[in-house]
Write an enzyme that holds these catalytic residues in place. Sequence first.
Site, PDB file in Angstrom:
ATOM      1  N   CYS A  30      43.662  36.537  39.964  1.00  0.00           N
ATOM      2  CA  CYS A  30      45.060  36.475  39.724  1.00  0.00           C
ATOM      3  C   CYS A  30      45.854  37.779  39.265  1.00  0.00           C
ATOM      4  O   CYS A  30      45.159  38.711  40.598  1.00  0.00           O
ATOM      5  CB  CYS A  30      44.514  36.654  38.065  1.00  0.00           C
ATOM      6  SG  CYS A  30      43.606  37.847  37.338  1.00  0.00           S
ATOM      7  N   ARG A  62      41.851  36.472  33.734  1.00  0.00           N
ATOM      8  CA  ARG A  62      41.373  35.689  34.008  1.00  0.00           C
ATOM      9  C   ARG A  62      40.559  35.601  34.997  1.00  0.00           C
ATOM     10  O   ARG A  62      39.437  34.429  34.863  1.00  0.00           O
ATOM     11  CB  ARG A  62      43.293  34.524  34.767  1.00  0.00           C
ATOM     12  CG  ARG A  62      44.291  34.325  33.641  1.00  0.00           C
ATOM     13  CD  ARG A  62      45.379  33.840  34.315  1.00  0.00           C
ATOM     14  NE  ARG A  62      46.204  35.068  34.410  1.00  0.00           N
ATOM     15  CZ  ARG A  62      46.966  35.123  35.743  1.00  0.00           C
ATOM     16  NH1 ARG A  62      47.817  33.553  35.158  1.00  0.00           N
ATOM     17  NH2 ARG A  62      47.529  36.199  35.232  1.00  0.00           N
ATOM     18  N   ASP A  91      49.239  33.676  31.671  1.00  0.00           N
ATOM     19  CA  ASP A  91      48.240  34.478  31.988  1.00  0.00           C
ATOM     20  C   ASP A  91      48.365  35.007  30.055  1.00  0.00           C
ATOM     21  O   ASP A  91      49.170  35.099  30.203  1.00  0.00           O
ATOM     22  CB  ASP A  91      49.890  35.874  32.590  1.00  0.00           C
ATOM     23  CG  ASP A  91      49.122  37.129  32.581  1.00  0.00           C
ATOM     24  OD1 ASP A  91      47.770  37.511  31.853  1.00  0.00           O
ATOM     25  OD2 ASP A  91      49.720  37.687  32.808  1.00  0.00           O
TER      26      ASP A  91
HETATM   27  P1  4NP Z   1      45.112  38.909  34.490  1.00  0.00           P
HETATM   28  O1  4NP Z   1      46.312  39.522  33.397  1.00  0.00           O
HETATM   29  O2  4NP Z   1      46.386  38.545  35.760  1.00  0.00           O
HETATM   30  O3  4NP Z   1      44.933  37.856  33.884  1.00  0.00           O
HETATM   31  O4  4NP Z   1      44.073  40.424  34.453  1.00  0.00           O
HETATM   32  C1  4NP Z   1      46.851  40.274  33.274  1.00  0.00           C
HETATM   33  C2  4NP Z   1      46.239  41.955  32.623  1.00  0.00           C
HETATM   34  C3  4NP Z   1      47.033  42.620  32.971  1.00  0.00           C
HETATM   35  C4  4NP Z   1      48.356  42.653  33.289  1.00  0.00           C
HETATM   36  C5  4NP Z   1      49.081  41.239  33.259  1.00  0.00           C
HETATM   37  C6  4NP Z   1      48.727  40.124  33.590  1.00  0.00           C
HETATM   38  N1  4NP Z   1      49.016  44.319  33.119  1.00  0.00           N
HETATM   39  O5  4NP Z   1      50.359  44.182  33.226  1.00  0.00           O
HETATM   40  O6  4NP Z   1      48.168  45.043  32.700  1.00  0.00           O
END
Ligand code: 4NP
Length: 144
Positions: free
Chosen positions: A3, A9, A116
Amino acid sequence: MVCLGNICRSPLAEGILQSKVDPDNVFVDSAGTAGYHVGNPPDSRSIAVARKYGLDISRQKCRRFSEMDFMEFDHIYVMDRSNYSNVASLATNAMEASKIKLLLDEVDLGIDEVPDPYYGGEDGFEKVYKMIDMACEAIAKKLN
Ligand code: 4NP
């Protein structure tokens, strides 16, 4: 399992799929396309929803996806289209590119991206858990 941040995720996807396959035969890992959280454990909301369903993902550590992963892994499941293009941009040949798949293409849920949940509430994590669980069930059937 890939991800963006590797804290919401894909850590769930790693924990869920690993719990459904024979660990002597299948190695599951996760990574993020961005490096914001490298070295950190998963988001506390992902840890909590996993714990609710009996999985401990608290010892995972965030890492960034690398070109080497194309050699190490047979399948690369991405959560959304943006992850897909980020990972695909690192592929150096068609064989590597062919390993990349949208996780939700494994099931028929009427959507093809795992949303997300980072900026939302706890219920987003619950929804995402269920989607990922269904996709991992389908993958595990093929791998086992
Ligand atoms: P992930 O969610 O891609 O599912 O781990 C996110 C976690 C952190 C961030 C964006 C999406 N961020 O911008 O820090």
